[in-house]
Design a protein around this motif. Structure first.
Motif, short mmCIF file in Angstrom:
data_model
loop_
_atom_site.label_atom_id
_atom_site.label_comp_id
_atom_site.label_asym_id
_atom_site.label_seq_id
_atom_site.Cartn_x
_atom_site.Cartn_y
_atom_site.Cartn_z
N PHE A 136 0.85 -1.19 0.00
CA PHE A 136 0.00 0.00 0.00
C PHE A 136 0.88 1.23 0.00
CE2 PHE A 136 0.48 -1.71 4.24
CZ PHE A 136 0.93 -0.62 4.99
N VAL A 137 0.37 2.27 -0.73
CA VAL A 137 1.19 3.44 -0.99
C VAL A 137 1.43 4.25 0.27
CG1 VAL A 137 -0.78 4.93 -1.57
CG2 VAL A 137 1.46 5.38 -2.57
N GLU A 138 0.49 4.22 1.23
CA GLU A 138 0.66 5.04 2.44
C GLU A 138 1.90 4.63 3.24
OE1 GLU A 138 -3.45 5.35 1.10
OE2 GLU A 138 -2.11 3.66 1.47
N ALA A 139 2.31 3.39 3.09
CA ALA A 139 3.52 2.97 3.80
C ALA A 139 4.75 3.74 3.34
CB ALA A 139 3.72 1.46 3.62
N TYR A 140 4.74 4.19 2.07
CA TYR A 140 5.87 4.95 1.54
C TYR A 140 5.74 6.45 1.77
CZ TYR A 140 6.70 0.57 -0.96
OH TYR A 140 6.94 -0.73 -1.27
N LEU A 177 1.56 18.24 3.24
CA LEU A 177 0.16 17.91 2.96
C LEU A 177 0.05 17.08 1.68
CD1 LEU A 177 -1.51 21.34 3.81
CD2 LEU A 177 -1.75 19.20 5.09
N ALA A 178 0.83 17.44 0.66
CA ALA A 178 0.77 16.69 -0.59
C ALA A 178 1.22 15.24 -0.39
CB ALA A 178 1.64 17.37 -1.64
N LEU A 179 2.33 15.01 0.36
CA LEU A 179 2.81 13.66 0.59
C LEU A 179 1.86 12.85 1.49
CD1 LEU A 179 6.65 14.20 1.08
CD2 LEU A 179 5.52 12.99 -0.79
N ALA A 180 1.20 13.53 2.45
CA ALA A 180 0.36 12.81 3.39
C ALA A 180 -1.03 12.51 2.84
CB ALA A 180 0.24 13.62 4.70
N LEU A 181 -1.60 13.36 2.01
CA LEU A 181 -3.00 13.21 1.60
C LEU A 181 -3.17 12.78 0.14
CD1 LEU A 181 -4.48 16.38 3.37
CD2 LEU A 181 -4.44 14.02 4.21
N LEU A 182 -2.42 13.40 -0.78
CA LEU A 182 -2.70 13.19 -2.20
C LEU A 182 -2.48 11.75 -2.67
CD1 LEU A 182 -1.35 16.46 -3.86
CD2 LEU A 182 -3.70 15.83 -3.29
N PRO A 183 -1.44 11.02 -2.23
CA PRO A 183 -1.30 9.64 -2.73
C PRO A 183 -2.49 8.74 -2.42
CG PRO A 183 0.75 10.38 -1.75
CD PRO A 183 -0.29 11.42 -1.41
N SER A 184 -3.29 9.05 -1.36
CA SER A 184 -4.43 8.20 -1.02
C SER A 184 -5.70 8.58 -1.74
CB SER A 184 -4.68 8.26 0.50
OG SER A 184 -3.53 7.87 1.22
N VAL A 185 -5.74 9.72 -2.39
CA VAL A 185 -6.97 10.21 -3.01
C VAL A 185 -7.46 9.31 -4.13
CG1 VAL A 185 -7.96 12.13 -4.32
CG2 VAL A 185 -6.59 12.58 -2.29
N THR A 225 -11.10 20.72 -0.09
CA THR A 225 -11.05 20.07 -1.41
C THR A 225 -11.25 18.57 -1.28
OG1 THR A 225 -9.55 21.80 -2.20
CG2 THR A 225 -9.64 19.76 -3.47
N ILE A 226 -10.51 17.95 -0.37
CA ILE A 226 -10.61 16.50 -0.25
C ILE A 226 -11.99 16.08 0.26
CG2 ILE A 226 -9.69 14.52 1.01
CD1 ILE A 226 -6.96 15.79 0.83
N LEU A 227 -12.56 16.82 1.27
CA LEU A 227 -13.90 16.48 1.77
C LEU A 227 -14.95 16.64 0.67
CD1 LEU A 227 -13.82 18.02 5.36
CD2 LEU A 227 -13.91 15.59 4.74
N THR A 228 -14.83 17.69 -0.12
CA THR A 228 -15.78 17.89 -1.21
C THR A 228 -15.73 16.75 -2.20
OG1 THR A 228 -15.56 20.29 -0.94
CG2 THR A 228 -16.48 19.49 -3.01
N LEU A 229 -14.53 16.33 -2.56
CA LEU A 229 -14.40 15.21 -3.50
C LEU A 229 -14.99 13.93 -2.93
CD1 LEU A 229 -10.79 15.81 -4.88
CD2 LEU A 229 -12.93 16.13 -6.10
N LEU A 230 -14.73 13.68 -1.64
CA LEU A 230 -15.25 12.47 -1.03
C LEU A 230 -16.79 12.49 -0.97
CD1 LEU A 230 -12.69 11.91 1.87
CD2 LEU A 230 -12.95 10.57 -0.22
N VAL A 231 -17.35 13.67 -0.60
CA VAL A 231 -18.81 13.78 -0.53
C VAL A 231 -19.43 13.56 -1.90
CG1 VAL A 231 -20.71 15.38 -0.08
CG2 VAL A 231 -18.82 15.20 1.54
N LEU A 232 -18.84 14.20 -2.92
CA LEU A 232 -19.40 14.06 -4.26
C LEU A 232 -19.33 12.61 -4.74
CD1 LEU A 232 -18.05 17.27 -6.01
CD2 LEU A 232 -20.37 16.82 -5.24
N PHE A 233 -18.19 11.96 -4.49
CA PHE A 233 -18.07 10.58 -4.94
C PHE A 233 -18.92 9.62 -4.10
CE2 PHE A 233 -14.79 12.11 -7.57
CZ PHE A 233 -14.53 11.14 -8.51
N ASN A 234 -19.28 10.01 -2.85
CA ASN A 234 -20.20 9.19 -2.06
C ASN A 234 -21.64 9.37 -2.52
OD1 ASN A 234 -19.17 7.58 0.44
ND2 ASN A 234 -17.81 9.37 0.27
#
Length: 867
Positions: free
Chosen positions: A728-732, A764-772, A812-821
């Motif tokens: 899994f990518v978060e490990a890196y 923030l980019a390294l911690a959040l974007l790879p999981s999006v 941004t991330i919450l909006t994307l998650l809400v829309l995709f849900n």
């Protein structure tokens, strides 16, 4: 006032100073119009001077008395340049005089010559006619006519002899020869007594040329019994006769013309040359060297015969001819020695006798003619060396040739230190070939040394330490000759450095040390020693030079230590065990030389080479110990970090600290990039990162090393993750993002003026974007839930602290998650329901548009107000 003033421009009246154009108005004074203008102004000055003789008294004043004689013109004062240039006054156009219409106007070649700088200005009044420009210079018309006439007479004589001679009888031919020669001779006597020197030169040249034609024509017709002479004999006889006549004419004419005729000097040199060539052709069956020696003897005797006449031009010309014949005879004798090199041919057949005679002649010439003593002695020394070396080289072996050459080089260089007179200068000049010969011997040995080094480097670590150096790169010769030529090179360098001509660089001991360092490396390869013995001997010699330099006994160049260390390292590469020790010892020796040298620009090069050898020796030694896999680059990296730390922290490394640090950093990079397993790479990069970060805290001026250290730790972490098998990518990315957020938060608190995008954006980019991407692909999964929680926490922190970067990232991330849900449910609902909901929302927005715009502006302003 004068109209024709050579110091003033005829247009603007500006001051001229010898320029071809006016510096004020640019008028070209060399043009045809300017030349015609100059003549017109001269006429105006002449008319004005003549009109001044008929002056009338002005009204109300008594008439001025007429001068009895015209006063001498006085030189005007030196003109001065005007302070401010004035524009030329307009003048009415004057008719131009045509040179063809007015015979008085003569066009000069240029504007009136200007006075030279610092010379007195010309006197006022009508200018005198300038003398012709080429008066007294070059050949006169009479001289040219004399030369042409003499050439014509000689040409006519040649044509007459070649074309009309056969039509005449023997008596007529005799009368013609005698008559023409007598007439020209009488004419020569007449013009010499006048005295007319130029005419005498021409007439006597014709007389001697006609005599030459008469003599060879008489020989051809067998007049007076001279037809029995051979061609070479005729040349000898006529050379002697022509030399006697030329000398007699010069001696007789000297009181009349008060000088020596050049024509007779030229004729004398030609006569000596003809006699020498003829003497060299007398013995057709003799060797060329002997004929050249005989020609030299004849020319020398004839040249000496002209000395009692005391004619300097003749003497000078005769010496020049003898010098040419001497060089020719010397070269012929040298070629004879080369062509017949055996002792039997040189001694028994006499082929070496010409060279022996030339050497003796060179000594005699050096004794009689001091002006050529230096080259004469040098030629004598060279002749002796040739007679010794050539037969030995032909009859003996390479060892005997080298031995003789070594003895000659040492002996001659030693004798050259005994004095400063011309004899010793000649000896030193003659010793140069022998010195060059021993140097050439060592150049050949250097070539063998490089061949041996190339073989060792081409096949490293393939032989044992006690194996001999590659014998195929060295010629098969006796071992005893190698130390002999080595001692000869050192002794020759010692003596040559003590020659007086090298007094500005009289460093005899240093020269001997240089020869020892170069020749020692040659000798090691030529003797084919074992690998360990070759490397050890060169290192011992290098250490000895270092000790001698430290004790100031001899100023040995440090580059010699580097030379010996590199040669030892190259030869030792044939064996792994020997190379490990040699590289380490040689590297430490060069680093010590770099640290102890003062003011030597080469110490930086020594530091680089030494650091590289230390790192290479470390790698060879660790590999030799047969340790675990991956230990070699690990220990090399550790040694490189230790050298970097020493370069910064040890005071002794301060002069070459940056150089050592750069060389060690290069070695560190090579060790880190060496292939290995993921675990080995991780350990290697971890040690490098920790070492660099630690060095950044303890070394002043190296704070920036923290960034390479952090990068090394990142690479180590990635290698560790790869080795652990996580998919899994978060490990890196998550640990790196967490580290980036921690560093960014620290920076944001310490420096409030920095934007949060600059300090928190990377984390923030390294911690959040790879999981999006994966979270949006499974919006109802655990990853999406954790990502949403993290985005909510980030959003809350941004709102609480007023930081723009976390606020925008969280929204941004919450909006994307809400829309995709919502997306799957919206897609599953009937289309009419979806259209109705969208229409209702649009209607509500339209009704409350103004309020929405106001709220939107407030939101934008709120976001902008964040840091």
């Amino acid at each position: 006032m004068r109209f024709a003033d050579p110091r003033s421009c005829p247009d603007c009246r500006g001051v001229l100073d010898g320029q071809p154009a006016c510096p004020r108005c640019g008028l070209d004074l060399t043009s045809m119009e300017a030349r015609q203008l100059w003549q017109v102004l001269l006429q105006a000055d002449d008319l004005l001077a003549r009109a001044g003789q008929h002056r009338l008294a002005p009204v109300g004043q008594p008439p001025a008395p007429q001068p009895q004689a015209p006063a001498q013109p006085q030189a005007p004062a030196q003109p001065q340049a005007p302070a401010q240039p004035q524009a030329p006054e307009p003048r009415a156009p004057q008719p131009q005089a045509s040179p063809a219409a007015d015979p008085f106007v003569a066009v000069p070649p240029t504007w009136q010559p200007y006075p030279a700088r610092g010379s007195a200005p010309p006197a006022e009044g009508p200018p005198a006619a300038a003398p012709p420009r080429d008066a007294g210079r070059g050949w006169s018309v009479g001289t040219i006519l004399l030369v042409l006439g003499a050439f014509g007479l000689v040409a006519a004589g040649i044509i007459f002899v070649t074309r009309s001679w056969e039509d005449l009888g023997l008596a007529a031919r005799t009368l013609v020869l005698l008559g023409v020669t007598a007439v020209i001779g009488a004419l020569g006597v007449w013009v010499t007594r006048r005295p007319l020197r130029a005419s005498a030169e021409a007439v006597w040249s014709v007389f001697l040329a006609l005599l030459t034609l008469d003599f060879f024509a008489a020989r051809h017709e067998d007049l007076a019994g001279i037809g029995s002479l051979s061609v070479a004999g005729g040349w000898v006889v006529w050379g002697i006769v022509a030399l006697a006549l030329s000398t007699a004419i010069a001696v007789w004419a000297r009181p009349h013309v008060n000088t020596v005729l050049i024509a007779t000097a030229v004729a004398s040199s030609v006569a000596i040359t003809i006699a020498g060539i003829g003497a060299g052709g007398l013995g057709d069956d003799w060797d060329f060297a002997w004929r050249a020696v005989i020609a030299l003897i004849v020319t020398g005797v004839l040249a000496l015969a002209t000395r009692p006449a005391k004619l300097p031009p003749t003497t000078l010309a005769a010496r020049a001819v003898v010098a040419v014949f001497f060089v020719a005879a010397y070269v012929a004798a040298f070629v004879a020695v080369i062509d017949h090199p055996s002792p039997d041919e040189l001694a028994g057949s006499g082929h070496g006798a010409p060279m022996l005679l030339m050497g003796a002649a060179a000594v005699v010439i050096a004794w009689l003619v001091p002006v050529v003593r230096i080259p004469a002695v040098a030629l004598a020394v060279l002749a002796a060396c040739a007679l010794v070396v050539v037969p030995v080289a032909d009859a003996g072996t390479t060892e005997s040739t080298w031995l003789v050459l070594a003895v000659l080089a040492v002996a001659l260089s030693a004798v050259g230190t005994r004095g400063v007179d011309d004899w010793m200068r000649g000896v030193r000049l003659g010793a140069v070939p022998a010195v060059a010969g021993i140097a050439v011997v060592h150049i050949a040995l250097v070539a063998e040394l490089f061949a041996t080094m190339g073989n060792s480097l081409g096949a490293p670590w393939e032989v044992a330490g006690d194996a001999r150096l590659d014998p195929g790169a060295v010629a098969d010769r006796a071992a005893w000759i190698v130390p002999v030529v080595l001692v000869a090179l050192v002794a020759t360098a010692w003596f040559v450095a003590r020659w007086p001509e090298l007094s500005a660089a009289r460093q005899a001991l240093a020269a001997a040390v240089v020869a020892l360092a170069i020749g020692g490396a040659d000798a090691v390869a030529a003797l084919k020693w074992p690998v360990w013995a070759a490397a050890l001997s060169l290192l011992v010699l290098a250490a000895g030079l270092v000790v001698a330099r430290l004790r100031t006994r001899v100023a040995a160049p440090t580059v010699l230590v580097a030379w010996l260390a590199l040669v030892a390292a190259s030869l030792a590469s044939a064996s792994q065990g020997v190379s490990a020790a040699t590289w380490l010892l040689g590297g430490l020796l060069l680093v010590m030389v770099a640290l102890l040298s003062t003011g030597d620009q080469l110490r930086h090069a020594h530091a680089v080479i030494g650091t590289g050898l230390v790192l290479g020796g470390t790698a060879a030694l660790v590999d030799l110990l047969d340790v675990a896999d991956g230990s070699v680059p690990l220990l090399v990296a550790a040694v490189a970090l230790a050298l970097m730390a020493a370069a910064q922290l040890a005071p002794a490394f301060r002069p070459v600290g940056p150089t050592v640090e750069i060389a060690a950093a290069v070695g560190l990079g090579i060790a880190l990039l060496t292939p290995g397993t993921s675990g080995q790479v991780s350990v290697r990069w971890t040690i490098a990162g920790v070492g660099l970060i630690a060095l950044s805290f303890v070394a002043a001026g190296r704070r920036w090393l923290v960034w390479p250290g952090l990068a090394a730790l990142v690479v180590a972490y990635l290698g560790l993750i790869v080795d652990s098998g996580f998919s899994f990518v978060e490990a890196y990315t998550l640990p790196l993002g967490a580290a980036g957020l921690a560093a960014g938060t620290f920076a944001a608190v310490k420096k409030p003026e920095i934007s949060t995008w600059a300090v928190l954006g990377p984390g923030l980019a390294l911690a959040l974007l790879p999981s999006v991407p994966q979270a949006l692909a499974e919006p109802t999964g655990l990853r999406a839930l954790l990502l949403g929680a993290a985005a909510l926490v980030v959003l809350a922190i941004g709102v609480r602290l007023g930081w723009q970067a976390p606020f925008v990232a969280g929204v941004t991330i919450l909006t994307l998650l809400v829309l995709f849900n919502i997306g799957p449910y919206a897609n599953a609902a009937p289309r009419v329901v979806l259209i109705a909901v969208v229409s209702a929302v649009l209607l509500a927005v339209g009704i409350t548009w103004e309020d929405r715009v106001r709220d939107g502006r407030r939101i934008v302003a709120y976001v902008r107000s964040m840091r």
